[in-house]
Design a protein around this motif. Structure first.
Motif, short mmCIF file in Angstrom:
data_model
loop_
_atom_site.label_atom_id
_atom_site.label_comp_id
_atom_site.label_asym_id
_atom_site.label_seq_id
_atom_site.Cartn_x
_atom_site.Cartn_y
_atom_site.Cartn_z
N ALA A 127 0.83 -1.20 0.00
CA ALA A 127 0.00 0.00 0.00
C ALA A 127 0.87 1.25 0.00
CB ALA A 127 -0.92 0.00 1.21
N GLY A 128 0.38 2.29 -0.64
CA GLY A 128 1.14 3.53 -0.65
C GLY A 128 0.36 4.69 -1.22
N LEU A 129 0.56 5.86 -0.65
CA LEU A 129 -0.01 7.10 -1.18
C LEU A 129 1.03 7.78 -2.06
CD1 LEU A 129 -1.82 8.62 1.94
CD2 LEU A 129 -2.77 7.17 0.14
N PHE A 130 0.56 8.40 -3.15
CA PHE A 130 1.47 9.00 -4.13
C PHE A 130 0.93 10.35 -4.57
CE2 PHE A 130 3.47 8.36 -8.61
CZ PHE A 130 4.54 9.15 -8.25
N PRO A 131 0.88 11.33 -3.64
CA PRO A 131 0.41 12.66 -4.03
C PRO A 131 1.47 13.39 -4.82
CG PRO A 131 1.17 12.71 -1.78
CD PRO A 131 1.28 11.27 -2.22
N THR A 132 1.04 14.30 -5.65
CA THR A 132 1.99 15.12 -6.41
C THR A 132 1.80 16.58 -6.02
OG1 THR A 132 0.38 15.10 -8.24
CG2 THR A 132 2.20 13.55 -8.37
N PHE A 147 3.56 9.54 5.05
CA PHE A 147 4.43 8.72 5.90
C PHE A 147 3.63 7.72 6.74
CE2 PHE A 147 7.91 11.14 4.49
CZ PHE A 147 9.06 10.53 4.94
N ALA A 148 2.43 8.13 7.17
CA ALA A 148 1.61 7.24 7.99
C ALA A 148 1.28 5.96 7.23
CB ALA A 148 0.32 7.95 8.41
N VAL A 149 0.90 6.10 5.96
CA VAL A 149 0.52 4.93 5.16
C VAL A 149 1.74 4.20 4.62
CG1 VAL A 149 -0.68 4.17 3.07
CG2 VAL A 149 -1.72 5.91 4.54
N ALA A 164 8.07 14.69 -3.21
CA ALA A 164 9.01 14.69 -2.09
C ALA A 164 8.59 13.72 -1.00
CB ALA A 164 9.13 16.10 -1.52
N ALA A 165 7.33 13.77 -0.58
CA ALA A 165 6.88 12.91 0.51
C ALA A 165 6.94 11.44 0.10
CB ALA A 165 5.47 13.29 0.93
N TYR A 166 6.55 11.15 -1.13
CA TYR A 166 6.55 9.77 -1.61
C TYR A 166 7.97 9.21 -1.64
CZ TYR A 166 5.80 5.85 -4.83
OH TYR A 166 5.77 4.61 -5.41
N MET A 189 12.26 5.79 0.55
CA MET A 189 13.62 5.63 1.04
C MET A 189 13.61 5.15 2.49
SD MET A 189 16.13 6.20 -1.11
CE MET A 189 17.53 6.78 -0.15
N GLY A 190 12.67 5.69 3.26
CA GLY A 190 12.54 5.26 4.64
C GLY A 190 12.22 3.78 4.76
#
Length: 245
Positions: free
Chosen positions: A85-90, A105-107, A147-149, A154-155
């Motif tokens: 699962a992952g969020l991918f906002p732009t 980061f939560a998801v 950036a957040a994605y 990487m985390g």
């Protein structure tokens, strides 16, 4: 791969569609029963996988994850965790809000840690476990406005290495798979002119075509097998040679 996961149970997040669903199918094909976890309805695909079940969960909510872990534990011990699962906002980095950053980061990352923490004790007691985190090829060639994605993916690699170090003596491996660009329902909804984007990325690869969700799932299925017992703390780039490390 038939029978390679016989007698095992897997929890796969983001399993309602796309790469997550392909991973669930690959593990089920290998004989596993699968907990398909998603915020979207996954009952229909779960019904096609023998012994499997859909679980609804908002992975941005730690309380919902705790409830999920209780429900899955009541269903049966999980031997494998795959966090797809992952969020991918732009959003440009300079206008990204802290709330939006934290939700990604939560998801993408926090949920992986909470699930790993919740499932590790049962894996440890059984002396066997597999954890696979789905990272992203964008960690090496980041696009604009993600950036957040990219930071969260990487985390995931750092978390994978830490889990491998902490759990390896208990028979538990942890690895990451970083797909290149894959055409899925999610990416088709996200990007305009996706064919042109896909072609431009494929042209940079040594294998000049996009990977399929099934090819990503094949790599994950192997990492979840007994044959991968000595592979841990690694990041597999499944991207057709987009990265030539």
């Amino acid at each position: 791969m038939d029978g390679v996961h016989a007698g095992r149970t897997a929890l796969v997040t983001g399993a309602a569609r796309g790469i997550g669903l392909s991973i669930a199918r690959a593990l089920a094909q290998g004989g596993a029963r699968v907990a398909l976890v998603d915020r979207l309805p996954a009952d229909e695909p779960a019904a096609t996988l023998p012994g499997s079940r859909a679980f609804s969960c908002d992975l941005a909510d730690p309380d919902a994850i705790a409830t999920l872990l209780d429900e899955v534990a009541a269903w049966g011990r999980c031997d494998m965790l795959v966090h797809a699962a992952g969020l991918f906002p732009t959003t440009p980095a300079d206008t990204l809000t802290l709330d939006a950053w934290r939700r990604v980061f939560a998801v993408n990352l926090d949920a992986a840690m909470l699930l790993a923490q919740g499932l590790a004790p049962a894996m440890r007691s059984g002396g066997w476990g597999r954890m696979v985190m789905i990272s992203s090829g964008t960690i090496g060639v980041p696009r604009r406005e993600v950036a957040a994605y990219v930071a969260s993916k990487m985390g995931l690699i750092g978390l994978t290495r830490a889990l491998a170090s902490d759990l390896g003596a208990d028979g538990i491996t942890a690895n990451a798979v970083a797909p290149g660009f894959v055409s899925t329902e999610g990416t088709r909804e996200k990007f305009d002119r996706i064919d042109a984007l896909a072609s431009s990325i494929a042209a940079c690869q040594s294998i000049p075509r996009l990977a399929t969700p099934e090819e990503i799932a094949s790599a994950v299925s192997f990492l979840c097998s007994d044959g991968a017992a000595m592979i841990s703390g690694q990041t597999w780039m499944v991207d057709g040679g987009w990265h030539r490390l």
